[in-house]
Design a protein around this motif. Structure first.
Motif, PDB file in Angstrom:
ATOM      1  N   HIS A  39      86.235 -37.893 -19.541  1.00 46.15           N
ATOM      2  CA  HIS A  39      86.705 -36.549 -19.680  1.00 46.15           C
ATOM      3  C   HIS A  39      87.385 -36.387 -21.185  1.00 46.15           C
ATOM      4  O   HIS A  39      87.307 -35.615 -21.860  1.00 46.15           O
ATOM      5  N   PHE A  40      88.307 -37.518 -21.129  1.00 41.64           N
ATOM      6  CA  PHE A  40      89.393 -37.501 -22.298  1.00 41.64           C
ATOM      7  C   PHE A  40      88.502 -37.738 -23.606  1.00 41.64           C
ATOM      8  O   PHE A  40      88.880 -37.055 -24.450  1.00 41.64           O
ATOM      9  N   GLU A  41      87.537 -38.628 -23.452  1.00 37.86           N
ATOM     10  CA  GLU A  41      86.952 -38.753 -24.748  1.00 37.86           C
ATOM     11  C   GLU A  41      86.065 -37.723 -24.906  1.00 37.86           C
ATOM     12  O   GLU A  41      85.829 -37.442 -26.272  1.00 37.86           O
ATOM     13  N   THR A  42      85.654 -36.877 -24.140  1.00 41.92           N
ATOM     14  CA  THR A  42      84.694 -35.915 -24.464  1.00 41.92           C
ATOM     15  C   THR A  42      85.771 -34.725 -25.020  1.00 41.92           C
ATOM     16  O   THR A  42      85.390 -33.997 -26.367  1.00 41.92           O
ATOM     17  N   GLN A  43      86.794 -34.671 -24.742  1.00 43.80           N
ATOM     18  CA  GLN A  43      87.728 -33.644 -25.281  1.00 43.80           C
ATOM     19  C   GLN A  43      88.379 -34.115 -26.836  1.00 43.80           C
ATOM     20  O   GLN A  43      88.470 -33.206 -27.505  1.00 43.80           O
ATOM     21  N   HIS A  68      86.319 -35.648 -28.829  1.00 39.13           N
ATOM     22  CA  HIS A  68      85.333 -35.495 -29.821  1.00 39.13           C
ATOM     23  C   HIS A  68      85.138 -34.104 -29.944  1.00 39.13           C
ATOM     24  O   HIS A  68      85.063 -33.687 -31.186  1.00 39.13           O
ATOM     25  N   MET A  69      85.486 -33.355 -29.093  1.00 38.31           N
ATOM     26  CA  MET A  69      85.389 -31.837 -29.275  1.00 38.31           C
ATOM     27  C   MET A  69      86.688 -31.366 -30.247  1.00 38.31           C
ATOM     28  O   MET A  69      86.425 -30.613 -31.034  1.00 38.31           O
ATOM     29  N   LEU A  70      87.758 -31.986 -30.105  1.00 40.88           N
ATOM     30  CA  LEU A  70      88.932 -31.668 -31.241  1.00 40.88           C
ATOM     31  C   LEU A  70      88.557 -32.056 -32.440  1.00 40.88           C
ATOM     32  O   LEU A  70      88.538 -31.465 -33.409  1.00 40.88           O
ATOM     33  N   MET A  71      87.809 -33.261 -32.390  1.00 43.56           N
ATOM     34  CA  MET A  71      87.576 -33.946 -33.757  1.00 43.56           C
ATOM     35  C   MET A  71      86.376 -32.853 -34.385  1.00 43.56           C
ATOM     36  O   MET A  71      86.508 -32.865 -35.518  1.00 43.56           O
ATOM     37  N   LEU A  72      85.366 -32.522 -33.534  1.00 41.30           N
ATOM     38  CA  LEU A  72      84.462 -31.649 -34.065  1.00 41.30           C
ATOM     39  C   LEU A  72      85.033 -30.347 -34.760  1.00 41.30           C
ATOM     40  O   LEU A  72      84.475 -30.052 -35.780  1.00 41.30           O
ATOM     41  N   ALA A 103      96.617 -29.959 -27.264  1.00 47.57           N
ATOM     42  CA  ALA A 103      97.899 -30.951 -26.794  1.00 47.57           C
ATOM     43  C   ALA A 103      98.607 -30.599 -25.631  1.00 47.57           C
ATOM     44  O   ALA A 103      98.721 -31.597 -24.985  1.00 47.57           O
ATOM     45  N   PHE A 104      98.223 -29.491 -25.032  1.00 49.49           N
ATOM     46  CA  PHE A 104      98.843 -28.960 -23.569  1.00 49.49           C
ATOM     47  C   PHE A 104      98.303 -29.114 -22.652  1.00 49.49           C
ATOM     48  O   PHE A 104      98.192 -28.882 -21.654  1.00 49.49           O
ATOM     49  N   GLN A 105      96.684 -29.350 -23.045  1.00 49.37           N
ATOM     50  CA  GLN A 105      95.665 -29.497 -21.825  1.00 49.37           C
ATOM     51  C   GLN A 105      95.850 -30.786 -21.232  1.00 49.37           C
ATOM     52  O   GLN A 105      95.775 -31.902 -21.791  1.00 49.37           O
ATOM     53  N   ARG A 106      95.905 -30.736 -19.824  1.00 52.26           N
ATOM     54  CA  ARG A 106      96.121 -31.924 -19.048  1.00 52.26           C
ATOM     55  C   ARG A 106      94.997 -32.492 -18.340  1.00 52.26           C
ATOM     56  O   ARG A 106      93.908 -31.646 -17.820  1.00 52.26           O
ATOM     57  N   THR A 107      94.691 -33.745 -18.727  1.00 51.66           N
ATOM     58  CA  THR A 107      93.405 -34.347 -18.081  1.00 51.66           C
ATOM     59  C   THR A 107      93.686 -34.410 -16.466  1.00 51.66           C
ATOM     60  O   THR A 107      94.425 -35.103 -15.872  1.00 51.66           O
ATOM     61  N   ASP A 108      92.653 -33.817 -15.793  1.00 49.65           N
ATOM     62  CA  ASP A 108      92.302 -33.955 -14.428  1.00 49.65           C
ATOM     63  C   ASP A 108      92.005 -35.374 -13.885  1.00 49.65           C
ATOM     64  O   ASP A 108      90.711 -35.385 -14.003  1.00 49.65           O
TER      65      ASP A 108
END
Length: 423
Positions: free
Chosen positions: A116-120, A122-126, A25-30
């Motif tokens: 990068h957002f989609e990757t993050q 997917h990681m959250l969902m997994l 939630a607090f990670q910002r996408t660069d």
């Protein structure tokens, strides 16, 4: 201990889920581009401008090279922006390509922040899926643990209570004393033992009463016989008719007293009639469960049962098998061979232990009240099990017989078939 372990694991997994949610939630996408890589891409394209067909991408960036007319001269992969307008929409980086000091074209460097957002995501969902799966596995495992440690013992305790209510006090309550309810169940087994001792004391009192009645009858009959004999002699010798009538009355009263003593001696057998037997149609499939329930040490291999309809009282038939298995384990303590076969209008069940049997002259006595074999002298027991079982089988129009088999005592239980046809 296991309850605390389950709660700790569940709490730890919950904390991990909350931590993962907070992290994402607090990670910002660069969304910025690496200036060094962008500069390297521009330099390599300018160096290879006149031979872009041989150009090799030396960076991890994806880009498209356009000439001044908007024609695509090179692209690292399909699907990238094919024009400046499209690049503006996708927020790609657009730079000029100059050669020999003049503008030669454009380079459009793809914006990969969405990837990068989609990757993050997917990681959250997994992560959440793995945590949920772990929680489900933990709950299922705890369900089986509760079923094994609480639910099954209570079902076992229910069956034990039913046996106690039926008067079967020989089969112990076999349960792990380290169980959650170990002390509780052990108290129930202590209750069974005390009830059994009380029942044995009662049986002993009955036996003592029977012995006392036998002794009194013998002691009373002896003088009564003497009185009767003397009266008969007096009646034969006297010439006085009145005196002869008196002697005759004495003889009649002596016979009456003798009959009353005989009735008193046999009165103890009448208590058996208080045990009701109500046979009815019973499917033979129930027989296998009865044998399995009676085999509380699980040393017998129960064979298949022929399909038929029996004429029996299920409660009393269960007591018969309970008595047989309990006697075998008490006196022989070996495996029990079970055979089931149908012949004529009966279903026969034979149960043989490997204890060596009993003396042949004792076999006819084992079904009598308070009778036991010589091998049971040092073991507790009242000598009523086979006596009552034989009574139950006769009341169900069946039979119970004993014989010495190949390896030990063989009990043969014959169960009558119902008047209905076979299934």
């Amino acid at each position: 201990m296991k309850k605390h372990l389950f709660l700790s694991a569940l709490s730890f997994n919950f904390v991990l889920q909350i931590a993962a949610l907070i992290f994402f939630a607090f990670q910002r996408t660069d969304s910025t581009q690496d200036a060094v890589l962008v500069n390297e891409a521009v330099q390599t394209v300018q160096a290879d401008w006149n031979r872009l067909e041989y150009h090799d991408n030396q960076t991890r960036l994806d880009y498209v090279v356009l000439d001044l007319g908007g024609t695509v001269l090179f692209q690292t992969k399909p699907g990238l922006s094919q024009s400046v307008n499209m690049a503006v929409v996708r927020r790609d980086t657009i730079l000029d390509i100059t050669t020999d000091g003049s503008l030669s074209g454009k380079i459009i460097i793809a914006n990969d922040s969405a990837h990068h957002f989609e990757t993050q995501k997917h990681m959250l969902m997994l992560s959440l899926a793995a945590a949920t799966f772990f929680e489900c596995a933990l709950c299922i495992g705890y369900h089986f643990y509760l079923n094994h440690t609480i639910i099954k013992p209570f079902h076992h305790l229910k069956g034990f209570a039913e046996r106690i209510a039926d008067g079967n006090l020989d089969i112990p309550l076999t349960m792990d004393r380290h169980n959650l309810f170990g002390a509780f169940t052990e108290s129930f087994d202590i209750m069974r033992t005390e009830l059994k001792h009380a029942r044995m004391a009662e049986a002993k009192a009955n036996a003592d009463k029977k012995e006392l009645v036998a002794k009194l009858s013998h002691d009373i009959k002896t003088p009564i016989a003497s009185i009767k004999a003397a009266s008969e002699v007096g009646a034969a010798l006297t010439q006085d008719e009145k005196l002869r009538d008196n002697y005759t009355q004495i003889i009649l009263k002596a016979d009456q007293i003798n009959a009353l003593i005989s009735n008193l001696f046999s009165a103890t057998l009448e208590e058996l009639n208080q045990l009701s037997v109500c046979p009815a149609d019973l499917e033979s499939a129930n027989l296998k469960n009865m044998l399995a329930n009676a085999d509380y040490l699980h040393r017998a291999r129960i064979p298949s049962v022929p399909d038929c309809i029996l004429y029996a009282d299920s409660l009393r038939l269960q007591q018969v098998f309970d008595n047989i298995f309990a006697n075998s384990y008490k006196y022989a303590n070996t495996e029990i061979a079970v055979a089931i076969y149908q012949e004529n209008n009966r279903l026969t069940v034979t149960l043989e232990d490997r204890g060596g049997g009993v003396k042949s002259e004792e076999l006819p006595l084992l079904k009598e009240k308070f009778k036991r074999g010589s091998n049971a002298r040092h073991l507790e027991g009242a000598g009523l099990g086979l006596y009552i079982s034989d009574y139950f089988m006769r009341e169900m129009q069946g039979g119970l017989s004993l014989e010495n088999g190949t390896h030990g005592l063989k009990v043969i239980v014959s169960i009558s078939l119902s008047g209905r046809q076979q299934i």
